[in-house]
Design a protein around this motif. Structure first.
Motif, PDB file in Angstrom:
ATOM      1  N   HIS B  69      -7.682  -5.965   6.789  1.00 45.49           N
ATOM      2  CA  HIS B  69      -7.030  -6.159   5.497  1.00 45.49           C
ATOM      3  C   HIS B  69      -6.231  -4.910   5.162  1.00 45.49           C
ATOM      4  N   VAL B  70      -4.921  -5.039   5.132  1.00 44.10           N
ATOM      5  CA  VAL B  70      -4.058  -3.894   4.831  1.00 44.10           C
ATOM      6  C   VAL B  70      -4.094  -3.614   3.337  1.00 44.10           C
ATOM      7  N   LEU B  71      -4.494  -2.408   2.989  1.00 40.54           N
ATOM      8  CA  LEU B  71      -4.534  -2.007   1.579  1.00 40.54           C
ATOM      9  C   LEU B  71      -3.232  -1.397   1.141  1.00 40.54           C
ATOM     10  N   SER B  72      -2.592  -0.629   2.034  1.00 44.40           N
ATOM     11  CA  SER B  72      -1.316  -0.032   1.641  1.00 44.40           C
ATOM     12  C   SER B  72      -0.496   0.355   2.852  1.00 44.40           C
ATOM     13  N   PHE B  73       0.808   0.303   2.655  1.00 46.67           N
ATOM     14  CA  PHE B  73       1.744   0.885   3.598  1.00 46.67           C
ATOM     15  C   PHE B  73       2.245   2.184   2.998  1.00 46.67           C
ATOM     16  N   ALA B  74       2.606   3.122   3.849  1.00 45.95           N
ATOM     17  CA  ALA B  74       3.125   4.389   3.350  1.00 45.95           C
ATOM     18  C   ALA B  74       4.418   4.747   4.068  1.00 45.95           C
ATOM     19  N   PRO B  75       5.549   4.294   3.531  1.00 47.07           N
ATOM     20  CA  PRO B  75       6.850   4.723   4.051  1.00 47.07           C
ATOM     21  C   PRO B  75       7.180   6.130   3.526  1.00 47.07           C
ATOM     22  N   PRO B  76       8.301   6.714   3.943  1.00 45.78           N
ATOM     23  CA  PRO B  76       8.630   8.080   3.506  1.00 45.78           C
ATOM     24  C   PRO B  76       8.625   8.211   1.984  1.00 45.78           C
ATOM     25  N   GLY B  77       8.078   9.328   1.508  1.00 48.82           N
ATOM     26  CA  GLY B  77       8.017   9.591   0.071  1.00 48.82           C
ATOM     27  C   GLY B  77       6.722   9.137  -0.568  1.00 48.82           C
ATOM     28  N   TRP B  78       5.826   8.472   0.213  1.00 48.20           N
ATOM     29  CA  TRP B  78       4.566   7.981  -0.344  1.00 48.20           C
ATOM     30  C   TRP B  78       3.394   8.823   0.132  1.00 48.20           C
ATOM     31  N   TRP B  79       2.337   8.836  -0.687  1.00 44.46           N
ATOM     32  CA  TRP B  79       1.078   9.467  -0.325  1.00 44.46           C
ATOM     33  C   TRP B  79       0.114   8.395   0.182  1.00 44.46           C
ATOM     34  N   ILE B  80      -0.783   8.794   1.069  1.00 45.55           N
ATOM     35  CA  ILE B  80      -1.849   7.885   1.481  1.00 45.55           C
ATOM     36  C   ILE B  80      -3.103   8.686   1.795  1.00 45.55           C
ATOM     37  N   ALA B  81      -4.275   8.115   1.478  1.00 45.20           N
ATOM     38  CA  ALA B  81      -5.572   8.736   1.781  1.00 45.20           C
ATOM     39  C   ALA B  81      -6.645   7.686   1.544  1.00 45.20           C
ATOM     40  N   ASP B  82      -7.857   7.941   2.009  1.00 42.31           N
ATOM     41  CA  ASP B  82      -9.000   7.128   1.613  1.00 42.31           C
ATOM     42  C   ASP B  82      -9.588   7.771   0.371  1.00 42.31           C
ATOM     43  N   MET B  83      -9.161   7.286  -0.791  1.00 36.56           N
ATOM     44  CA  MET B  83      -9.524   7.943  -2.049  1.00 36.56           C
ATOM     45  C   MET B  83     -11.033   8.033  -2.229  1.00 36.56           C
ATOM     46  N   TYR B  84     -11.726   6.967  -1.883  1.00 36.71           N
ATOM     47  CA  TYR B  84     -13.188   6.992  -2.035  1.00 36.71           C
ATOM     48  C   TYR B  84     -13.779   8.164  -1.262  1.00 36.71           C
ATOM     49  N   SER B  85     -13.404   8.260  -0.004  1.00 40.23           N
ATOM     50  CA  SER B  85     -13.973   9.299   0.842  1.00 40.23           C
ATOM     51  C   SER B  85     -13.469  10.680   0.448  1.00 40.23           C
ATOM     52  N   LEU B  86     -12.193  10.768   0.089  1.00 37.03           N
ATOM     53  CA  LEU B  86     -11.618  12.060  -0.292  1.00 37.03           C
ATOM     54  C   LEU B  86     -12.338  12.632  -1.510  1.00 37.03           C
ATOM     55  N   ILE B  87     -12.639  11.774  -2.476  1.00 37.25           N
ATOM     56  CA  ILE B  87     -13.292  12.227  -3.701  1.00 37.25           C
ATOM     57  C   ILE B  87     -14.755  12.564  -3.450  1.00 37.25           C
ATOM     58  N   SER B  88     -15.452  11.642  -2.777  1.00 33.79           N
ATOM     59  CA  SER B  88     -16.901  11.792  -2.649  1.00 33.79           C
ATOM     60  C   SER B  88     -17.288  12.652  -1.448  1.00 33.79           C
TER      61      SER B  88
END
Lengths: 194, 194
Positions: B69-88
């Motif tokens: 299941h694709v949650l997001s695409f990140a073309p140029p100029g966009w940010w991407i991360a696993d927010m859950y994991s990055l925060i916790s």
DNA sequence: TTCTTTTCTTAATCTACATCAAGTACCCTC
DNA sequence: GAGGGTACTTGATGTAGATTAAGAAAAGAA
């Protein structure tokens, strides 16, 4: 004092001096609302972040076939707002309604911005708050894409344990994304399984 | 310079002095990745926010039946991360993969936190960024609850106009939440309608 | 080029959930 | 405590989209 819940809430993330607490609480506006009253309706511009001290609210949208979709419940200790409208100050799509007699604290957008300037720690606090909402929202999106209605119901029970026996079934059905008829049937099947 | 895209991006929300720009860019780590490489996989702890300067990434989860299941695409100029994991800083569930040869700038969580202390304006910047993500995520949840696959596809076309002719159909199908087979059929029906 | 792998299409069948309909059990209010 | 909403249940039927399967087309690799 009606502020202890919100101050404890904040204390989990940032430390406020007594003076800062006073500045903050002076920006809040306390309100009591009877059940089934609207605090915001579709098309309104959202001017406040709402913090619940007692009772319960729900935020929902109505689609073009007239079906309601509950986006969030707000029991005591939770915040609720139409984030799209609050940020953009354009008309929103959310309805926010009390499910029972409810007490809230309102923080206006204007005051929230004053707070950011006066006590920059609040930028941190609200950033963390929004980060957590984002994680929850993404998880719910994943769930809606990959789980069955029954699994989503089990997740709901874990997420909102206090609400289950306390909320009309049709509201829960709307939250997990099925019709009340299907939800009723599903529950009777789940009971029989044991 | 490889920093102009990210600096312009930031300049939309906060003003940085030249010195502040230098502090910021010194915290970034630049990287080039070939297509079909993973920057993060299921179970990893996410250490970086990723900013795309060229190419394209996708973030997706795999459910228990093995469906992506694709949650997001990140073309140029966009940010991407696993927010859950990055925060916790706990193991996450997201896979982040390049769809083509890609250049990114990495901001580690550690450096991000240093930035908050050194240049508090960045609290504001990232709060606004996360707020916008939250609004987008909630809108997508509403869409998945209330729109048909065809309507969701039309929304996708508006949201990511640059990606449509540039991305394998199965990725788009996964983003809007249908199988590639159904997506193919749906498109041929849509063409016939005109 | 040729070979292999991935992507896309089309068709038949199946399923989770919706819709429609009708009846039952609640509260509330007067 | 009688009447009228609202909530819940149960059944019959309908449908959006999934699954399975198989072939065609496109894109990489060699």
């Amino acid at each position: 004092m009606p502020f202890s819940l919100i101050l404890n809430n904040i204390a989990k993330h940032i430390h406020l001096t007594n003076d800062e607490q006073d500045i903050f609480t002076a920006y809040l506006q306390s309100k009591t609302i009877k059940r089934k009253q609207f605090m915001l309706t579709d098309g309104d511009i959202c001017k406040y972040s709402i913090f619940v001290t007692s009772g319960c609210l729900r935020g929902y949208t109505v689609d073009k076939s007239g079906i309601e979709h509950v986006l969030s419940f707000a029991p005591p200790g939770w915040w609720i707002a139409d984030m799209y409208s609050l940020i953009s100050q354009k008309p929103g799509i959310l309805n926010i309604e009390t499910l029972e007699d409810t007490e809230v604290l309102l923080l206006s957008k204007v005051n929230q911005e004053k707070l950011y300037l006066q006590i920059p720690k609040f930028e941190h606090f609200f950033r963390v708050l929004v980060e957590n909402s984002l994680v929850a929202s993404q998880q719910r999106l994943i769930d809606s894409l990959s789980l069955t209605a029954e699994e989503r119901y089990n997740n709901f029970c874990k997420r909102y344990p206090t609400l289950i026996d306390h909320l009309p079934q049709k509201q829960i059905a709307s939250y997990i994304g099925v019709t009340p008829e299907f939800f009723s049937r599903m529950r009777s099947v789940m009971v029989r399984k044991r």
